[in-house]
Design an enzyme around this catalytic site. Structure first.
Site, mmCIF file in Angstrom:
data_model
loop_
_atom_site.group_PDB
_atom_site.id
_atom_site.type_symbol
_atom_site.label_atom_id
_atom_site.label_comp_id
_atom_site.label_asym_id
_atom_site.label_seq_id
_atom_site.Cartn_x
_atom_site.Cartn_y
_atom_site.Cartn_z
ATOM 1 N N ASP A 152 35.357 17.971 15.812
ATOM 2 C CA ASP A 152 35.491 18.164 17.256
ATOM 3 C C ASP A 152 36.143 16.943 17.909
ATOM 4 O OD1 ASP A 152 34.582 19.934 19.491
ATOM 5 O OD2 ASP A 152 33.493 18.146 20.110
ATOM 6 N N GLU B 221 34.705 12.402 -3.178
ATOM 7 C CA GLU B 221 33.670 12.182 -4.204
ATOM 8 C C GLU B 221 33.049 13.507 -4.642
ATOM 9 O OE1 GLU B 221 30.517 9.656 -2.867
ATOM 10 O OE2 GLU B 221 31.939 8.214 -2.030
#
Ligand code: GLC
Length: 570
Positions: free
Chosen positions: A220, A276
């Site tokens: 956002d 990751e």
């Protein structure tokens, strides 16, 4: 009569087919606005069990992923974009267990789940802000937000002249005399992203949801987190420049609070965290930034994966302007190796069938209410269907907003006393705001509340005309808008349009050149007629009609405000 004859035209390639096959490069992503999608509890507000109950519908429709607007703990001052606890579900929407059930079911159906992350501001009811209010000036608690002393005698004037996006001042004073910044509502204090603690906290929030299995984040106000040093005053004028060569439409926010270079460091940091994890988890920028070449900086290889294309959303219904924005989008994204995205509607804008039914077709009013120009519903829907087929044939990733598969118009006559969008009050009742695109969905034409909730309750009333748009009234009818979306998504997948190429068809007969958008994507010719005259499309050269946005018989001319997909002869 002259006609579009593919054997006699040449094309100009602007985008090559993608060699990468990561899911997000060509995904169709469906936005769920949880409070208005489906209500299982019966309180008139949609919830996560409601979403779970309708996932079959989304799988049948053929979307690849679902993005959910915020469902976190929140006082709902901005419909959940004011987050009080980033790691919990608001009781309005259910529980964390409901979330787990939803994501498990979505994954089982082969759909990915993207959640909304609101990092620019918290709710004023977040523990951090409460601690900041309780602490002293200059304390570490205040340093997580943007507190400043005011100007003038006794600091009674705000620290600068910035205004809130929702209207009114961007600063609110607290009892000890300091002011805090909020680019949005008073109840949405901006975090201070120069503070390392803010970085650590948001990374921990990312990990919380990544560990829960989410496939990505819609970020956002991704262009607003870093403000220019010294928070300089800004006069704040934005000019509309529709149809400019770089695809700009005036949709980009400007000023010292937006698109500062420092934001990119945040996304590089986040990208490392996402990488990751397995499974190509993604970051999507909600960044109202122009020109497109500037927006593309958010999707450089070590930053985010996608950015919403608001230049496309705000382009008028004009063939030349559409061609320019598509070219500019593909060129800007290709330059950084990112997919373009395409979007026509979301929870912040007037639904596209209504925008396209206005006298300036495709313009973007800040809401529509009684006393405003009312859209032509039939013409708007006709154009919306044409716009959708144009959009879904473009290479890249496409976003759909809940209910657009039903052709839903905006609620344009909502009683003003029922409005909940803070923009309505904060703008001094000059902007109707976004309630009209957030009305609870019609699932069943014959049920109370059109099947939104088991009790018939709906947090906003549905317009009477919506019964004919209900899913129950369209299912099984291939000529319905729902039928058109389903078929389009199937053909898009079969012909690999999302990872395909784009070549403009050159040299259209003079009378059509101005008002036609025609391109080839792989084996498919797409022709959109935005003019007033039918376009003859020559069938003798073996074009096979795949789909059209209006009923069309093979070989017949393409009527105005209609898009068709043809398979090219082999
Ligand atoms: C984004 C959201 C919008 C919200 C605002 C503040 O623009 O899409 O709904 O009001 O941010 O969080």
């Amino acid at each position: 009569m002259t006609s579009i004859d593919t054997s006699a035209t040449t094309t100009t390639l602007v985008h090559r087919a993608s060699e990468h096959d990561a899911w997000w490069r060509n995904a169709v992503i469906y936005q769920v606005y949880p409070r208005s999608f489906a209500d299982a509890s019966g309180d008139g507000i949609g919830d996560l069990p409601g979403v779970t109950s309708k996932l079959d519908h989304l799988a049948r429709l053929g979307v690849d992923a679902v993005w959910l607007s915020p469902f976190y703990r929140s006082p709902q001052a901005d419909a959940g974009y004011d987050v009080a606890d980033y790691r919990d579900v608001d009781p309005l929407f259910g529980t964390l267990a409901d979330f787990d059930e939803m994501i498990e079911r979505a994954h089982r159906l082969g759909m990915r789940i993207i959640v909304d992350l609101v990092p620019n501001h918290t709710s004023d009811e977040h523990v951090w802000f409460q601690a900041a209010l309780a602490a002293d000036k200059g304390s570490p608690e205040r340093a997580r937000y943007i507190f400043r002393d005011g100007k003038g005698p006794e600091g009674a004037e705000p620290p600068n002249n910035w205004t809130s996006i929702f209207g009114g001042p961007a600063w609110t004073r607290i009892p000890d005399g300091q002011w805090y910044l909020h680019l949005f509502d008073t109840k949405q204090p901006d975090l201070d992203w120069t503070n390392p603690e803010v970085h650590e906290e948001m990374i921990s929030v990312l990990r919380f949801w990544l560990d829960k299995g989410v496939d990505g984040f819609r970020v956002d106000v991704a262009h607003g987190m870093v403000k220019a040093e010294g928070l300089p005053d800004w006069a704040g004028h934005v000019s509309m420049v529709d149809g400019s060569d770089d695809g700009s439409t005036g949709a980009g926010n400007q000023g010292p609070m937006f698109d500062q270079d420092g934001v990119h460091e945040i996304y590089r940091e986040w990208r490392e965290v996402l990488d990751e994890y397995d499974g190509e988890r993604i970051l999507v920028a909600e960044a109202w930034v122009e020109p497109l070449s500037r927006l593309a900086r958010y999707v450089r290889p070590d930053e985010m994966h996608q950015a919403f294309n608001f230049s496309y959303l705000t382009t008028l219904w004009d063939a030349g302007a559409l061609r320019r924005v598509v070219t500019a989008s593909l060129e800007a994204n290709d330059a950084v190796g990112a997919p373009s995205t395409w979007v026509l509607s979301n929870h912040d804008v007037v639904r596209h069938p209504s925008r396209l039914g206005l006298s300036v077709a495709g313009s973007k009013p800040q809401g529509i209410g009684v006393g405003d120009e009312q859209p032509d519903e039939e013409l708007g829907l006709r154009r919306a269907r044409a716009a959708t087929l144009l959009t879904l044939a473009l290479p890249g990733s496409a976003y759909l907003y809940q209910g657009e598969e039903l052709g839903l118009p905006e609620h344009t006559t909502l009683d003003d006393s029922l409005r909940e969008d803070p923009a309505w009050a904060r703008s001094g009742h000059t902007e109707r705001g976004r309630d009209g695109c957030r009305v609870p969905l019609p699932w069943d034409a014959d049920a109370p509340g059109l099947g939104f909730s088991p009790t018939g309750a709906t947090w906003l009333p549905q317009p009477a005309s919506w019964a004919r748009y209900a899913l129950s009234a369209q299912r099984g009818d291939p000529s319905s808008t729902y039928g058109m979306y389903r078929a389009a998504l199937r053909i898009r997948r079969d012909f690999k349009l999302g990872s395909g190429s784009l070549a403009w068809v050159d040299g259209l007969p003079g009378c059509f050149a101005e008002t036609t958008v025609a391109f080839v994507n792989g084996d498919v010719l797409v022709v959109a007629n935005l003019g007033d005259e039918p376009i003859p499309v020559d069938p003798v050269h073996g074009l096979e009609l795949l789909q059209a946005s209006q009923p069309l018989v093979h070989g017949a001319p393409l009527p105005p405000d209609t898009t068709a997909w043809f398979r090219l002869p082999r």
